[in-house]
Design a protein around this motif. Structure first.
Motif, PDB file in Angstrom:
ATOM      1  N   LEU A 105       5.455  10.122 -14.640  1.00 13.94           N
ATOM      2  CA  LEU A 105       6.188   9.975 -13.387  1.00 13.94           C
ATOM      3  C   LEU A 105       5.253   9.551 -12.259  1.00 13.94           C
ATOM      4  CD1 LEU A 105       8.813  10.244 -11.785  1.00 13.94           C
ATOM      5  CD2 LEU A 105       8.233  12.655 -11.393  1.00 13.94           C
ATOM      6  N   PHE A 106       4.054  10.098 -12.257  1.00 15.79           N
ATOM      7  CA  PHE A 106       3.107   9.736 -11.205  1.00 15.79           C
ATOM      8  C   PHE A 106       2.722   8.263 -11.297  1.00 15.79           C
ATOM      9  CE2 PHE A 106      -1.129   9.284  -9.336  1.00 15.79           C
ATOM     10  CZ  PHE A 106      -0.913   9.855  -8.083  1.00 15.79           C
ATOM     11  N   ASP A 107       2.378   7.801 -12.504  1.00 22.32           N
ATOM     12  CA  ASP A 107       1.981   6.400 -12.671  1.00 22.32           C
ATOM     13  C   ASP A 107       3.145   5.464 -12.352  1.00 22.32           C
ATOM     14  OD1 ASP A 107      -0.567   7.150 -13.364  1.00 22.32           O
ATOM     15  OD2 ASP A 107      -0.244   6.999 -15.530  1.00 22.32           O
ATOM     16  N   TYR A 108       4.348   5.859 -12.759  1.00 22.41           N
ATOM     17  CA  TYR A 108       5.548   5.072 -12.432  1.00 22.41           C
ATOM     18  C   TYR A 108       5.692   4.939 -10.916  1.00 22.41           C
ATOM     19  CZ  TYR A 108      10.510   4.559 -11.243  1.00 22.41           C
ATOM     20  OH  TYR A 108      11.696   4.174 -10.660  1.00 22.41           O
ATOM     21  N   THR A 109       5.543   6.050 -10.203  1.00 23.51           N
ATOM     22  CA  THR A 109       5.711   6.051  -8.752  1.00 23.51           C
ATOM     23  C   THR A 109       4.607   5.263  -8.065  1.00 23.51           C
ATOM     24  OG1 THR A 109       6.752   8.233  -8.909  1.00 23.51           O
ATOM     25  CG2 THR A 109       5.994   7.528  -6.731  1.00 23.51           C
ATOM     26  N   LEU A 110       3.380   5.463  -8.508  1.00 19.92           N
ATOM     27  CA  LEU A 110       2.251   4.750  -7.904  1.00 19.92           C
ATOM     28  C   LEU A 110       2.390   3.243  -8.103  1.00 19.92           C
ATOM     29  CD1 LEU A 110      -0.442   4.942  -6.406  1.00 19.92           C
ATOM     30  CD2 LEU A 110      -1.566   5.270  -8.634  1.00 19.92           C
ATOM     31  N   ASP A 111       2.746   2.828  -9.300  1.00 22.30           N
ATOM     32  CA  ASP A 111       2.948   1.398  -9.559  1.00 22.30           C
ATOM     33  C   ASP A 111       4.071   0.845  -8.691  1.00 22.30           C
ATOM     34  OD1 ASP A 111       0.955   1.429 -11.447  1.00 22.30           O
ATOM     35  OD2 ASP A 111       2.305   1.552 -13.173  1.00 22.30           O
ATOM     36  N   LEU A 112       5.121   1.632  -8.537  1.00 25.61           N
ATOM     37  CA  LEU A 112       6.275   1.187  -7.752  1.00 25.61           C
ATOM     38  C   LEU A 112       5.917   0.987  -6.285  1.00 25.61           C
ATOM     39  CD1 LEU A 112       9.327   0.632  -7.496  1.00 25.61           C
ATOM     40  CD2 LEU A 112       9.644   3.097  -7.203  1.00 25.61           C
ATOM     41  N   VAL A 113       5.284   1.971  -5.674  1.00 27.48           N
ATOM     42  CA  VAL A 113       4.996   1.860  -4.238  1.00 27.48           C
ATOM     43  C   VAL A 113       3.942   0.786  -3.973  1.00 27.48           C
ATOM     44  CG1 VAL A 113       5.697   4.222  -3.726  1.00 27.48           C
ATOM     45  CG2 VAL A 113       3.310   3.750  -4.271  1.00 27.48           C
ATOM     46  N   ARG A 114       3.053   0.559  -4.920  1.00 28.88           N
ATOM     47  CA  ARG A 114       2.039  -0.478  -4.735  1.00 28.88           C
ATOM     48  C   ARG A 114       2.641  -1.877  -4.740  1.00 28.88           C
ATOM     49  NH1 ARG A 114      -2.908   1.847  -8.576  1.00 28.88           N
ATOM     50  NH2 ARG A 114      -4.022   2.962  -6.902  1.00 28.88           N
ATOM     51  N   THR A 115       3.792  -2.034  -5.376  1.00 31.02           N
ATOM     52  CA  THR A 115       4.427  -3.350  -5.430  1.00 31.02           C
ATOM     53  C   THR A 115       5.383  -3.584  -4.257  1.00 31.02           C
ATOM     54  OG1 THR A 115       6.264  -2.535  -6.811  1.00 31.02           O
ATOM     55  CG2 THR A 115       4.309  -3.382  -7.949  1.00 31.02           C
ATOM     56  N   ARG A 116       5.643  -2.550  -3.469  1.00 32.37           N
ATOM     57  CA  ARG A 116       6.557  -2.692  -2.342  1.00 32.37           C
ATOM     58  C   ARG A 116       5.799  -3.157  -1.104  1.00 32.37           C
ATOM     59  NH1 ARG A 116      11.758   0.791  -2.423  1.00 32.37           N
ATOM     60  NH2 ARG A 116      11.624   0.420  -0.180  1.00 32.37           N
ATOM     61  N   GLU A 117       6.282  -4.209  -0.491  1.00 34.16           N
ATOM     62  CA  GLU A 117       5.626  -4.741   0.697  1.00 34.16           C
ATOM     63  C   GLU A 117       5.802  -3.846   1.906  1.00 34.16           C
ATOM     64  OE1 GLU A 117       7.026  -8.685   1.321  1.00 34.16           O
ATOM     65  OE2 GLU A 117       6.015  -9.512  -0.444  1.00 34.16           O
ATOM     66  N   ASP A 118       6.796  -2.950   1.859  1.00 36.27           N
ATOM     67  CA  ASP A 118       7.061  -2.092   3.018  1.00 36.27           C
ATOM     68  C   ASP A 118       6.388  -0.729   2.915  1.00 36.27           C
ATOM     69  OD1 ASP A 118       8.586  -1.163   0.921  1.00 36.27           O
ATOM     70  OD2 ASP A 118      10.376  -0.764   2.129  1.00 36.27           O
ATOM     71  N   VAL A 119       5.472  -0.556   1.935  1.00 31.17           N
ATOM     72  CA  VAL A 119       4.820   0.736   1.730  1.00 31.17           C
ATOM     73  C   VAL A 119       3.308   0.575   1.811  1.00 31.17           C
ATOM     74  CG1 VAL A 119       4.330   2.556   0.037  1.00 31.17           C
ATOM     75  CG2 VAL A 119       6.675   1.768   0.364  1.00 31.17           C
ATOM     76  N   GLU A 120       2.675   1.530   2.465  1.00 32.57           N
ATOM     77  CA  GLU A 120       1.212   1.596   2.520  1.00 32.57           C
ATOM     78  C   GLU A 120       0.769   2.887   1.842  1.00 32.57           C
ATOM     79  OE1 GLU A 120      -2.476   1.867   5.754  1.00 32.57           O
ATOM     80  OE2 GLU A 120      -0.388   1.896   6.445  1.00 32.57           O
ATOM     81  N   VAL A 121      -0.011   2.762   0.781  1.00 34.68           N
ATOM     82  CA  VAL A 121      -0.541   3.924   0.082  1.00 34.68           C
ATOM     83  C   VAL A 121      -1.758   4.442   0.850  1.00 34.68           C
ATOM     84  CG1 VAL A 121      -1.596   4.776  -2.039  1.00 34.68           C
ATOM     85  CG2 VAL A 121       0.297   3.146  -2.161  1.00 34.68           C
ATOM     86  N   LEU A 122      -1.735   5.721   1.201  1.00 31.30           N
ATOM     87  CA  LEU A 122      -2.814   6.331   1.974  1.00 31.30           C
ATOM     88  C   LEU A 122      -3.771   7.127   1.096  1.00 31.30           C
ATOM     89  CD1 LEU A 122      -0.605   7.604   4.938  1.00 31.30           C
ATOM     90  CD2 LEU A 122      -1.964   5.498   4.846  1.00 31.30           C
ATOM     91  N   ILE A 123      -3.230   7.854   0.127  1.00 30.54           N
ATOM     92  CA  ILE A 123      -4.040   8.659  -0.792  1.00 30.54           C
ATOM     93  C   ILE A 123      -3.374   8.647  -2.160  1.00 30.54           C
ATOM     94  CG2 ILE A 123      -4.819  10.993  -1.389  1.00 30.54           C
ATOM     95  CD1 ILE A 123      -4.922  11.645   1.587  1.00 30.54           C
ATOM     96  N   SER A 124      -4.168   8.543  -3.211  1.00 26.12           N
ATOM     97  CA  SER A 124      -3.649   8.758  -4.567  1.00 26.12           C
ATOM     98  C   SER A 124      -4.764   9.356  -5.411  1.00 26.12           C
ATOM     99  CB  SER A 124      -3.156   7.446  -5.194  1.00 26.12           C
ATOM    100  OG  SER A 124      -4.225   6.552  -5.423  1.00 26.12           O
ATOM    101  N   THR A 125      -4.430  10.390  -6.168  1.00 24.31           N
ATOM    102  CA  THR A 125      -5.400  11.024  -7.053  1.00 24.31           C
ATOM    103  C   THR A 125      -4.690  11.631  -8.252  1.00 24.31           C
ATOM    104  OG1 THR A 125      -7.052  12.794  -7.265  1.00 24.31           O
ATOM    105  CG2 THR A 125      -5.295  13.145  -5.660  1.00 24.31           C
ATOM    106  N   HIS A 126      -5.314  11.511  -9.407  1.00 26.23           N
ATOM    107  CA  HIS A 126      -4.781  12.105 -10.630  1.00 26.23           C
ATOM    108  C   HIS A 126      -5.289  13.538 -10.824  1.00 26.23           C
ATOM    109  CE1 HIS A 126      -3.502   8.025 -11.685  1.00 26.23           C
ATOM    110  NE2 HIS A 126      -2.785   8.554 -12.657  1.00 26.23           N
ATOM    111  N   ASP A 127      -6.147  14.007  -9.924  1.00 24.06           N
ATOM    112  CA  ASP A 127      -6.667  15.380 -10.038  1.00 24.06           C
ATOM    113  C   ASP A 127      -6.866  15.932  -8.634  1.00 24.06           C
ATOM    114  OD1 ASP A 127      -7.779  17.763 -10.773  1.00 24.06           O
ATOM    115  OD2 ASP A 127      -9.413  16.917 -11.958  1.00 24.06           O
ATOM    116  N   PHE A 128      -5.769  16.394  -8.049  1.00 24.11           N
ATOM    117  CA  PHE A 128      -5.781  16.802  -6.648  1.00 24.11           C
ATOM    118  C   PHE A 128      -6.796  17.898  -6.364  1.00 24.11           C
ATOM    119  CE2 PHE A 128      -4.054  19.618  -3.295  1.00 24.11           C
ATOM    120  CZ  PHE A 128      -4.143  18.738  -2.224  1.00 24.11           C
ATOM    121  N   TYR A 129      -6.889  18.902  -7.233  1.00 24.04           N
ATOM    122  CA  TYR A 129      -7.755  20.040  -6.946  1.00 24.04           C
ATOM    123  C   TYR A 129      -9.231  19.769  -7.224  1.00 24.04           C
ATOM    124  CZ  TYR A 129      -3.566  22.572  -5.891  1.00 24.04           C
ATOM    125  OH  TYR A 129      -2.385  22.964  -5.290  1.00 24.04           O
TER     126      TYR A 129
END
Length: 228
Positions: free
Chosen positions: A161-185
């Motif tokens: 679900l995370f990879d699906y969401t990250l790929d999706l928002v990265r392809t949207r011109e109206d979205v700016e990704v600020l932080i992404s991590t596969h190991d938050f802690y």
């Protein structure tokens, strides 16, 4: 239905911080959260699929200058967060009992300052994509409800679900990704959440699952219609 659950439903009917069908405010709250519920003009932060409300209440403790609303359809779940907030005298907490796909009925355009999507059902089958809370359908619904430049936070243990969401928002011109991590802690941002964890986050962490975190915003638009 158990006697305990019936008692919780009764208390939800009485608790002022629970907005649900049958209450007059339920039909009037759209665009009026600050005026009718919180009686202040503080920014509104919404958590979707809040469950028992641990995260909503936890954030409210840390940020008294903001108003927090947990959204869930299960009344017996939100009862927990509601009663904790009342016991602690937290006036900046409320819970909305409704289905998330009906969010537009309860929030006006630009009424939300921040949105949290915490450990939603991953709906892993391709045929269930539209039910994911980070699918294009839901992102398009959230966008007008969030103030320009407002933040969306997403936490999950589910890598698919995370990879699906990250790929999706990265392809949207109206979205700016600020932080992404596969190991938050294990990341530099772990202290930003003040150690607040939902019931499911604790369970997943104890099983050794890495918690994924994504922070993004819908881009601002200038007077010429160009995205910033």
């Amino acid at each position: 239905m158990s006697r305990k659950k019936l008692q919780r439903f009764k208390e939800n009917e009485e608790n002022r911080n629970v907005i649900q069908p049958g209450k007059e405010i339920f039909e009037q709250i759209k665009g009026n959260w600050n005026a009718h519920q919180f009686e202040n003009d503080h920014p509104i932060v919404v958590e979707l699929a809040c469950g028992r409300g641990e995260f909503t209440v936890g954030l409210a403790r840390e940020y008294p200058q903001n108003n927090f609303i947990g959204v869930d359809i299960k009344g017996a779940r939100i009862w927990k967060g509601s009663t904790i907030a009342i016991a602690e005298g937290l006036q900046n907490v409320a819970f909305l009992r409704t289905q998330i796909q009906l969010l537009e009925k309860f929030f006006d355009e630009g009424e939300i300052s921040e949105l949290w999507i915490t450990f939603p059902d991953p709906f892993p089958r391709d045929g269930d994509e539209k039910r994911r809370l980070t699918s294009p359908k839901f992102l398009d619904m959230y966008k007008p409800l969030i103030k320009k430049g407002g933040i969306v936070h997403f936490k999950t243990d589910n890598t698919g679900l995370f990879d699906y969401t990250l790929d999706l928002v990265r392809t949207r011109e109206d979205v700016e990704v600020l932080i992404s991590t596969h190991d938050f802690y294990a990341s530099e941002w772990k202290d930003e959440h003040h150690g607040i964890k939902t019931k499911y986050e604790k369970l997943f962490s104890e099983k050794g699952e890495k918690i994924k975190y994504l922070k993004f915003r819908f881009k601002l638009v200038d007077k010429d219609g160009d995205q910033k």
